[in-house]
Design a protein around this motif. Structure first.
Motif, PDB file in Angstrom:
ATOM      1  N   VAL A 125      -6.995   7.186   9.177  1.00 42.01           N
ATOM      2  CA  VAL A 125      -7.091   6.270   8.043  1.00 42.01           C
ATOM      3  C   VAL A 125      -8.574   6.095   7.753  1.00 42.01           C
ATOM      4  N   GLU A 126      -8.955   6.355   6.515  1.00 38.06           N
ATOM      5  CA  GLU A 126     -10.344   6.169   6.090  1.00 38.06           C
ATOM      6  C   GLU A 126     -10.371   4.985   5.135  1.00 38.06           C
ATOM      7  N   GLN A 127     -11.044   3.909   5.542  1.00 43.42           N
ATOM      8  CA  GLN A 127     -11.120   2.689   4.742  1.00 43.42           C
ATOM      9  C   GLN A 127     -12.518   2.543   4.155  1.00 43.42           C
ATOM     10  N   ILE A 128     -12.580   2.402   2.839  1.00 38.31           N
ATOM     11  CA  ILE A 128     -13.856   2.234   2.154  1.00 38.31           C
ATOM     12  C   ILE A 128     -14.239   0.758   2.162  1.00 38.31           C
ATOM     13  N   LEU A 129     -15.491   0.457   2.479  1.00 37.89           N
ATOM     14  CA  LEU A 129     -16.008  -0.915   2.485  1.00 37.89           C
ATOM     15  C   LEU A 129     -16.895  -1.115   1.259  1.00 37.89           C
ATOM     16  N   LYS A 134      -6.511  -0.990  -3.760  1.00 36.10           N
ATOM     17  CA  LYS A 134      -6.486  -2.452  -3.647  1.00 36.10           C
ATOM     18  C   LYS A 134      -6.988  -3.019  -4.963  1.00 36.10           C
ATOM     19  N   ASP A 135      -6.083  -3.684  -5.679  1.00 35.08           N
ATOM     20  CA  ASP A 135      -6.409  -4.205  -7.016  1.00 35.08           C
ATOM     21  C   ASP A 135      -7.042  -3.131  -7.893  1.00 35.08           C
ATOM     22  N   GLY A 136      -6.519  -1.910  -7.796  1.00 38.88           N
ATOM     23  CA  GLY A 136      -6.948  -0.802  -8.652  1.00 38.88           C
ATOM     24  C   GLY A 136      -8.073   0.059  -8.118  1.00 38.88           C
ATOM     25  N   ALA A 137      -8.783  -0.397  -7.071  1.00 38.67           N
ATOM     26  CA  ALA A 137      -9.904   0.375  -6.515  1.00 38.67           C
ATOM     27  C   ALA A 137      -9.475   1.086  -5.235  1.00 38.67           C
ATOM     28  N   LEU A 138     -10.019   2.275  -5.000  1.00 39.38           N
ATOM     29  CA  LEU A 138      -9.718   3.009  -3.773  1.00 39.38           C
ATOM     30  C   LEU A 138     -10.043   2.142  -2.570  1.00 39.38           C
ATOM     31  N   TYR A 139      -9.072   2.005  -1.677  1.00 33.61           N
ATOM     32  CA  TYR A 139      -9.253   1.176  -0.484  1.00 33.61           C
ATOM     33  C   TYR A 139      -9.152   2.019   0.784  1.00 33.61           C
ATOM     34  N   TYR A 193      -5.180 -23.553  -2.549  1.00 35.41           N
ATOM     35  CA  TYR A 193      -5.780 -22.341  -3.079  1.00 35.41           C
ATOM     36  C   TYR A 193      -4.881 -21.139  -2.795  1.00 35.41           C
ATOM     37  N   GLU A 194      -4.646 -20.312  -3.818  1.00 34.97           N
ATOM     38  CA  GLU A 194      -3.817 -19.125  -3.661  1.00 34.97           C
ATOM     39  C   GLU A 194      -4.617 -17.884  -4.030  1.00 34.97           C
ATOM     40  N   THR A 195      -4.521 -16.842  -3.212  1.00 40.52           N
ATOM     41  CA  THR A 195      -5.101 -15.547  -3.559  1.00 40.52           C
ATOM     42  C   THR A 195      -3.972 -14.520  -3.595  1.00 40.52           C
ATOM     43  N   ILE A 196      -4.068 -13.603  -4.532  1.00 39.07           N
ATOM     44  CA  ILE A 196      -3.079 -12.533  -4.658  1.00 39.07           C
ATOM     45  C   ILE A 196      -3.824 -11.202  -4.660  1.00 39.07           C
ATOM     46  N   THR A 197      -3.403 -10.302  -3.789  1.00 38.87           N
ATOM     47  CA  THR A 197      -3.983  -8.964  -3.712  1.00 38.87           C
ATOM     48  C   THR A 197      -2.861  -7.953  -3.874  1.00 38.87           C
ATOM     49  N   ASN A 198      -3.066  -6.981  -4.756  1.00 42.87           N
ATOM     50  CA  ASN A 198      -2.070  -5.946  -5.006  1.00 42.87           C
ATOM     51  C   ASN A 198      -2.551  -4.610  -4.452  1.00 42.87           C
ATOM     52  N   TYR A 199      -1.664  -3.940  -3.730  1.00 45.66           N
ATOM     53  CA  TYR A 199      -1.934  -2.620  -3.180  1.00 45.66           C
ATOM     54  C   TYR A 199      -0.927  -1.640  -3.785  1.00 45.66           C
ATOM     55  N   GLN A 200      -1.414  -0.488  -4.221  1.00 43.40           N
ATOM     56  CA  GLN A 200      -0.546   0.556  -4.766  1.00 43.40           C
ATOM     57  C   GLN A 200      -0.726   1.807  -3.919  1.00 43.40           C
ATOM     58  N   TYR A 201       0.354   2.611  -3.810  1.00 42.16           N
ATOM     59  CA  TYR A 201       0.343   3.800  -2.949  1.00 42.16           C
ATOM     60  C   TYR A 201       0.700   5.027  -3.768  1.00 42.16           C
ATOM     61  N   THR A 239     -22.065  -6.902  -5.032  1.00 45.51           N
ATOM     62  CA  THR A 239     -22.338  -5.872  -6.038  1.00 45.51           C
ATOM     63  C   THR A 239     -21.124  -5.013  -6.364  1.00 45.51           C
ATOM     64  N   GLY A 240     -20.151  -4.971  -5.446  1.00 47.12           N
ATOM     65  CA  GLY A 240     -18.988  -4.110  -5.645  1.00 47.12           C
ATOM     66  C   GLY A 240     -19.264  -2.650  -5.316  1.00 47.12           C
ATOM     67  N   GLN A 241     -20.481  -2.348  -4.862  1.00 55.94           N
ATOM     68  CA  GLN A 241     -20.857  -0.974  -4.519  1.00 55.94           C
ATOM     69  C   GLN A 241     -20.361  -0.632  -3.110  1.00 55.94           C
ATOM     70  N   ILE A 242     -20.145   0.656  -2.856  1.00 58.87           N
ATOM     71  CA  ILE A 242     -19.729   1.101  -1.525  1.00 58.87           C
ATOM     72  C   ILE A 242     -20.838   0.782  -0.522  1.00 58.87           C
ATOM     73  N   SER A 243     -20.459   0.136   0.594  1.00 59.23           N
ATOM     74  CA  SER A 243     -21.448  -0.213   1.614  1.00 59.23           C
ATOM     75  C   SER A 243     -21.201   0.514   2.929  1.00 59.23           C
ATOM     76  N   GLY A 244     -20.016   1.118   3.064  1.00 56.16           N
ATOM     77  CA  GLY A 244     -19.711   1.833   4.299  1.00 56.16           C
ATOM     78  C   GLY A 244     -18.248   2.237   4.336  1.00 56.16           C
ATOM     79  N   LYS A 245     -17.805   2.629   5.509  1.00 51.98           N
ATOM     80  CA  LYS A 245     -16.394   2.960   5.687  1.00 51.98           C
ATOM     81  C   LYS A 245     -16.036   2.784   7.150  1.00 51.98           C
ATOM     82  N   ILE A 246     -14.749   2.714   7.395  1.00 53.01           N
ATOM     83  CA  ILE A 246     -14.214   2.680   8.750  1.00 53.01           C
ATOM     84  C   ILE A 246     -13.219   3.828   8.860  1.00 53.01           C
ATOM     85  N   ASP A 247     -13.391   4.649   9.889  1.00 49.02           N
ATOM     86  CA  ASP A 247     -12.432   5.709  10.193  1.00 49.02           C
ATOM     87  C   ASP A 247     -11.593   5.263  11.376  1.00 49.02           C
ATOM     88  N   ILE A 248     -10.293   5.287  11.205  1.00 48.33           N
ATOM     89  CA  ILE A 248      -9.356   4.963  12.276  1.00 48.33           C
ATOM     90  C   ILE A 248      -8.630   6.253  12.626  1.00 48.33           C
TER      91      ILE A 248
END
Length: 187
Positions: A117-121, A99-104, A80-88, A126-135
């Motif tokens: 660093v603010e990471q959106i969860l 991450k794959d076109g969505a704000l990460y 099994y292969e997974t590919i994830t693309n990140y753009q900056y 559902t793909g809906q925002i469920s939280g975030k992590i602040d580093i």
């Protein structure tokens, strides 16, 4: 190092081992992880090899004028292969990571050092925002950061964005409730 003074192999680094009976993975440091790095123009490829794991990964970093532009992560588990693309995307004092076109994540800077660093969860179903992590990265010294720009060194991704070395690292998780982020505590 190669003849150009570039890192070509890193031995050891962080891995995550599954804890039986729980849904958690425990971070561990091991000398068994081999991280091989190759260079071709502005493309840097890092391949992680860990003999005790069924998973290997290859990460391709596109760096232009010292800035990370794209990161492509290929993970292989058995067949099994997974590919994830990140753009900056860069602005004067922040970097937007998609991450794959969505704000990460959003990276915030003070001077030449990464300070937050603010990471959106997102909810997996559902793909809906469920939280975030602040580093928060703080308590910087005045010494040169030898890992600056070396995004490909396993375990040093955040460190690679700063001119100096942070000495304090703090993570806080938030749940997304009724359109607001509510702190749930330190991680």
């Amino acid at each position: 190092y190669n003849l150009n003074g570039q890192i070509i192999k890193v031995l050891g680094g962080p891995i995550f081992e599954h804890v039986p009976g729980s849904g958690n993975n425990l971070p561990l440091l091991t000398d068994d992880l081999i991280h091989e790095v190759s260079y071709q123009g502005n493309l840097i490829t890092a391949q992680n090899k860990y003999d005790l794991s069924e998973t290997t990964s290859t990460i391709e970093y596109t760096v232009e004028l010292g800035k990370l532009i794209n990161r492509k992560v290929k993970s292989y588990t058995y067949d099994y292969e997974t590919i994830t693309n990140y753009q900056y995307e860069y602005t004067s004092n922040q970097i937007i990571e998609k991450k794959d076109g969505a704000l990460y994540r959003t990276f915030y800077f003070t001077g030449e050092n990464l300070t937050k660093v603010e990471q959106i969860l997102y909810d997996n179903q559902t793909g809906q925002i469920s939280g975030k992590i602040d580093i928060t990265l703080s308590n910087y010294d005045s010494n040169e950061n030898l890992l600056q720009g070396k995004y490909f060194v396993n375990g040093a991704f955040f460190k690679a964005f700063s001119k100096n070395n942070f000495r304090k690292f703090e993570k806080i998780q938030y749940n997304y409730i009724d359109g607001q982020f509510v702190e749930s505590g330190l991680i």
